[in-house]
Design a protein around this motif. Structure first.
Motif: not given
Length: 236
Positions: A148-161
């Motif tokens: 089979n196959f798999q696509l993975t995405g991750t993200w991060y956003v730090n805000f407000a100091d």
């Protein structure tokens, strides 16, 4: 309650040789919202995550454990290795997934593929994309195609100091199941980091927030399900 930002943070953390680990506690509202389809779903889950870079890349793993009034009802873990000997934003990714429920063991899964990682100049936000070949070992719950196959995405956003963090992952993979050939899961998390506020000790590493699990054709359920949690996290 799994891999959230550590693949995306790989370049940033590896460049300064930091380690990161945390323990999370989630109260799950699945059985409250879907009292028929998820009547047996555990309401408490703990997650342990660890990320460590080295001279040849990085290692990340997490362990989820689900609890009922009778004790531990299931456990699941993933361990992933990013291999990188060069300066380009690509790395080689290898991964293992597996676990057990109160019914039986889950299928062993082995994944391999390339990862692309982006971080902005001050590392306040970033993302990663990974395309993988996925081998699903047969078990009593899986009798389909193992390749089979798999696509993975991750993200991060730090805000407000850095007082707030928005992180998450999304997986889409091929796997024969009762409702089709594809499964989707995403788990965005929102955290308020208490040690970034005035008059709170910067070593008080407690975060409070929520996770929202959105799935399609996952764990035997047909269609989309949305399950929020209330959560606490202590970072070491």
């Amino acid at each position: 309650m799994k891999k959230i930002t550590f693949i995306a943070l790989f370049l940033a953390l590896a460049s300064v040789a930091l380690m990161a680990q945390n323990v999370q506690l989630h109260y799950d509202f699945g059985r409250n919202i879907y009292n028929k389809e998820m009547s047996g779903r555990p309401q408490l889950t703990t997650t342990i995550e660890m990320f460590r870079p080295d001279s040849w890349g990085s290692t990340f793993f997490f362990v989820d454990m689900d609890y009922t009034k009778d004790g531990v009802a299931g456990a699941y873990w993933e361990i992933a290795r990013e291999l990188k000997f060069w300066e380009a934003p690509f790395s080689a990714h290898v991964e293992y997934n597996g676990g057990i429920t109160n019914a039986a063991s889950l299928s062993n899964c082995y994944l391999v593929g390339p990862t692309y990682t982006y971080n902005n100049p001050n590392f306040s936000k970033g993302f990663s994309l990974t395309a993988m070949y996925k081998f699903i070992q047969h078990s009593k719950f899986f009798n389909g195609d193992r390749n089979n196959f798999q696509l993975t995405g991750t993200w991060y956003v730090n805000f407000a100091d850095d007082k707030c963090s928005f992180t998450g992952f999304a997986d889409w993979w091929r796997e024969e199941n009762l409702h089709g050939n594809f499964i989707f899961m995403t788990e965005p998390q929102f955290w308020v980091n208490l040690n970034k506020f005035k008059r709170i000790n910067d070593k008080f590493n407690l975060s409070v927030g929520t996770e929202v699990e959105v799935t399609y054709n996952f764990a035997g359920n047909d269609g989309f399900y949305v399950v929020p949690t209330l959560a606490m996290k202590w970072s070491f």
